[in-house]
Design an enzyme around this catalytic site. Structure first.
Site, PDB file in Angstrom:
ATOM      1  CB  THR A   1      -0.932   0.005   1.220  1.00 26.09           C
ATOM      2  OG1 THR A   1      -0.154  -0.217   2.405  1.00 26.09           O
ATOM      3  CG2 THR A   1      -1.976  -1.085   1.112  1.00 26.09           C
TER       4      THR A   1
ATOM      5  CB  CYS B   1      -3.999   0.691   8.072  1.00 29.70           C
ATOM      6  SG  CYS B   1      -2.229   0.454   7.854  1.00 29.70           S
TER       7      CYS B   1
ATOM      8  CG  PHE C   1      -4.972   4.617   6.353  1.00 24.98           C
ATOM      9  CD1 PHE C   1      -3.840   3.966   5.893  1.00 24.98           C
ATOM     10  CD2 PHE C   1      -5.032   5.996   6.270  1.00 24.98           C
ATOM     11  CE1 PHE C   1      -2.774   4.682   5.368  1.00 24.98           C
ATOM     12  CE2 PHE C   1      -3.976   6.721   5.742  1.00 24.98           C
ATOM     13  CZ  PHE C   1      -2.850   6.069   5.293  1.00 24.98           C
TER      14      PHE C   1
END
Length: 881
Positions: A292, A428, A421
């Site tokens: 990512t 995350c 996120f």
């Protein structure tokens, strides 16, 4: 992974069809084909762009049917805000269930009712705290220089941006998280782990794209998948085996992910992670921790390349910070000062969030949007690229505009409008790690290079588990010295646009400055309580610093968790509170305190100040608990000493805390301070350059020793060992110490341990020779007449050798601060040396250019910049560098 295919698989496994509840038929959808549904209309590798088009045509909720399974796609802000309510919904793992083949019950793929998720989350959160990120920073800088070196070696030739950003992020997570170097920039072919990982992810994404009933056609692919998984498992297990062997009996550094996984225990259960889960967590971080971030960096560089005015503003920001130096040594604090570059990164993630979807499921049967019934456990996919293009973002949401993340605009938007996120507890865990790494790399690139769009690249999305630009190349060209403007020559308008001036993090608004601390005042005997609410240690560390500052101002300070103050606040006694939130809730050491405040039991007339610590990336819950504490204390009849500060840990923490603390000490000393001795008061008004000695030195025949400060007890080191592999080129010494507490001593969390490091003997001898002192001479220090006692203090009245003093009681290896450089310049008899010291003291923002403890002396790393000519007024030649 393509969410649709995994949803089809998982729903088929549970035996429940999505969309069969009453009212579900009203969800918009295209005309279906018999048997196939919409499966043939979704292009392979193009799910994200397909759903963008479908959302524009069908609205914020629509259905995609894959064979026998309906998949609801959600993107409207109101619906997303509803799905982000964690009292009703939780993360659904069904769309990524195929990844569980090799990630198991790791943080990313654990089901909500699996105990290892909570256990691992509790254990691993400290690895992403403010203090942990500061420790990772030097390694991030080292790996970032690999990119710069590789680009310099191929000067003038195109570079594959996504490929190089992937190398960067894999090396970074490998070294920071596990002490393992993949050496991606030294290899001509990818590391075997990378080859296996890419193949495994590709197989997991495609696994259910075949028509049901034809699974036998994939036997060869399944066999290759088992080999790939074995390759990844073998690497993870080898890393663990080497770490355990190096720890020599279990002692290990607990400041990285692997150290915590091997030795930390869950605060709720008291249990560590088992070996299988450690493997799953390692693979999770190695995969998610680099894919990512590399995509985010690639998109940001694409938009910088295509927007020259934005690139110029970003470059002005780095020039204002690092001046003409083409190869700066960025400190951790420097990255927090790159406000505009962070906005560039945030805006890139808005348009192309590299994890383009996340799924939730209801905890019970419910209704969304007031009309759509949803079953318990039914997955609903949130399409973040569509959400991030909603009209609520303003005019032309397709336009790249970093100004959308100006603090004023960001604070005015709904908290659930930006979700790159994920959401809530299952978002995350490493987002701050990724953002710091990416901002650092972007800053170094735009400061060092001109970026040439040699191929007139047009954006094409490559979609696997994540999304990246496909085939994106550019040519980096080193900037000439004449191109790089010093901070002093950057116009104020450009610097402010670039964010070089940095917005204030306080409620006082942008540009707010601290109040000068009243000179000549101290508060002897006044009790000052400093309280903290902290899960990861950041607020506790800042609170301890405030307590130390208070003691220097004469207050009698105490430091404690917020929960210790329940029922203990006293009217008239000042209190400083440093608090943060945990997913919008109080931290573990502040739950009872917040409940006590909300019960209305807090006393009135308590002078207080609140320093709120948070992260704007969690917009929906940013500063929720500090704000609540402030409001409840005011409602109880107390008055704030100063306005609450809202400090964003992803920005320039030190500057914002200093601004707030300056106002706090001004208010406290105005209220409680009394005048001190006139000599001390006069000294407080002098410039920050010492004009005389702070200590006297007297020879003595008394037996020398190592002085022990009042209130401290010496401890015995009973075991020590080296934890790092010093044969590795990046190896830095990390020592394990086991201490024997003195008889009758107890230890509790937040007690202070003072470790006196020893300066190297060669440096001590050199310093003594420069000062003309005998290292074995025994002396006693005393306070010089008129000395104020401010600053670092040395023990007085106790005999010690000069060697003891220089070895244990002063720091000889730390680079000089700006104030120290100015003091040296004021006493330097040699004009060229004096001019050099003055230049070193005159760094950006008044910071010394002499280096930093984290990165070392700049001159020491790159060699002398040139020798000054001999001058007859110089008393001695400059020491050899």
């Amino acid at each position: 992974m393509n969410p649709s295919t995994a949803l089809r698989r998982s729903t088929r496994a549970t035996g429940r069809r999505i969309g069969t509840a009453p009212g579900a038929g009203s969800v918009p959808e295209r005309t279906r084909l018999p048997l196939f549904g919409h499966a043939l209309s979704v292009p392979a590798g193009g799910f994200t762009e397909h759903t963008l088009r479908e959302a524009r045509a069908l609205g914020p909720l629509f259905n995609l049917r894959f064979f026998d399974t309906d998949c609801w796609m959600v993107s409207g802000p109101e619906l997303v805000a509803e799905l982000c309510d964690e009292t009703r919904f939780r993360k659904s793992v069904q769309p990524i269930a195929a990844v569980r083949e090799f990630a198991g019950d790791g943080l990313f793929t654990a089901f909500g009712d699996e105990p290892n998720w909570r256990k691992a989350h509790n254990i691993l959160m400290p690895a992403f705290s403010y203090n942990a990120l500061r420790a990772y920073h030097p390694t991030m800088v080292t790996v970032a220089r690999r990119v710069l070196d590789a680009w310099d070696r191929n000067a003038g030739t195109p570079v594959d941006v996504p490929e190089d950003m992937t190398r960067l992020t894999l090396d970074t997570i490998g070294l920071c998280g596990f002490g393992h170097d993949f050496e991606c920039f030294e290899r001509t072919t990818p590391h075997p782990f990378i080859t296996a990982m890419v193949s495994a992810l590709d197989h997991a994404q495609r696994k259910d794209t075949f028509i049901p009933g034809l699974d036998f056609l994939r036997r060869g692919a399944e066999a290759r998948q088992r080999i790939n998984i074995e390759t990844m498992n073998r690497l993870a297990d080898d890393i663990v085996r080497r770490r355990r062997a190096a720890s020599d009996g279990g002692a290990d550094s607990a400041d990285d992910l692997l150290g915590l996984m091997l030795h930390a225990e869950d605060k709720d259960t008291g249990q560590p992670l088992d070996d299988m889960n450690i493997r799953y967590q390692m693979l999770t971080f190695l995969i998610a921790g680099h894919e990512t971030t590399s995509g985010a960096l690639s998109f940001a560089l694409y938009y910088l390349l295509k927007n020259p005015s934005v690139l110029a503003a970003a470059r002005a920001e780095t020039d204002a910070l690092w001046g003409t130096d083409p190869d700066p040594d960025p400190t951790y604090e420097d990255i927090g000062r790159l406000h505009y570059l962070r906005q560039v990164l945030n805006e890139s993630l808005r348009l192309w969030p590299t994890a383009p979807a996340f799924a939730v499921e209801p905890l019970e049967d419910t209704v969304i949007g007031g009309r759509y019934p949803v079953h318990k456990g039914q997955p609903l996919t949130v399409l973040t690229p569509v959400l991030h293009r909603d009209p609520a973002w303003g005019d032309n949401p397709e336009l790249f505009d970093p100004a959308r993340f100006d603090p004023e605009q960001a604070d005015s938007r709904p908290g659930h409008l930006y979700k790159p996120f994920g959401n809530g507890e299952r978002s995350c865990i490493g987002r701050q790690f990724a953002l710091h790494e990416a901002t650092l790399m972007l800053g170094l690139i735009v400061h060092r290079y001109r970026l040439i769009d040699h191929a007139d690249y047009e954006l094409k999305i490559k979609e696997t588990l994540t999304i990246k630009p496909d085939g994106f190349t550019l040519v980096p060209v080193r900037r000439e010295e004449s191109e790089r403007r010093r901070a002093a020559t950057v116009s104020r308008e450009t610097a402010e646009r670039a964010g070089a001036m940095g917005p204030s993090g306080t409620t006082g608004g942008p540009g707010a400055t601290g109040t000068a601390v009243p000179a000549g005042l101290r508060a002897p005997g006044t009790t000052l309580t400093v309280l903290h609410g902290s899960n990861l240690g950041t607020s506790r560390t800042l609170a301890a610093d405030l307590a130390d500052q208070g003691a220097r101002h004469g207050f009698r300070t105490s430091l404690a968790p917020l929960d210790d103050a329940v029922g203990a606040l006293a009217p008239g006694q000042p209190v400083l509170i440093v608090a943060s939130s945990y997913n919008g809730r109080p931290t573990d050491d502040a739950c009872r305190f917040v409940e006590w405040l909300e019960s209305g039991a807090a006393p009135a007339d308590v002078p207080y100040a609140v320093l709120g610590i948070g992260d704007r990336n969690w917009a929906a819950t940013y500063q929720r608990v500090p704000t609540l504490i402030d409001e409840q204390l005011t409602a109880a009849g107390s008055t704030p000493l100063v306005e609450r500060a809202a400090v964003d840990v992803s920005a320039d923490v030190a500057t914002e805390v200093e601004r707030w603390s300056g106002r706090v000490w001004g208010a406290l000393l105005d209220r409680y301070g009394v005048p001190v001795d006139p000599a001390e008061a006069a000294d407080a008004e002098r410039p920050a350059v010492p004009t005389g000695p702070r200590h006297t030195v007297t020879d003595t025949d008394a037996a020398p020793g190592l002085p022990v400060p009042d209130g401290l007890v010496p401890l015995t080191v009973v075991e020590t060992g080296e934890l790092a592999d010093l044969d590795h080129p990046l190896g830095r010494s990390k020592r394990f110490l086991r201490l024997d507490l003195a008889h009758g001593m107890e230890y509790r969390t937040a007690d202070h341990l003072l470790v006196r490091p020893a300066n190297p003997a060669a440096l001590v001898d050199r310093t003594a020779a420069v000062l003309g002192l005998d290292p074995e001479r025994t002396v006693v220090l005393g306070a010089a007449p008129g000395a104020t006692g401010r600053g670092p203090s040395l023990p007085t009245g106790e005999p010690m050798t000069v060697r003891t003093l220089l070895t244990h009681l002063v720091e000889l290896g730390r680079p000089a601060t700006a104030r120290q450089a100015r003091a040296l310049a004021a006493h330097a008899p040699c004009p060229p040396e004096r001019a050099t010291l003055e230049r070193h003291a005159d760094g950006p923002d008044g910071r010394s250019r002499c280096g930093s403890p984290a990165t070392g002396s700049r001159t020491g790393r790159r060699g002398p910049r040139g020798a000054a000519p001999a001058d007859p007024r110089c008393r001695r030649p400059a020491p050899a560098r």
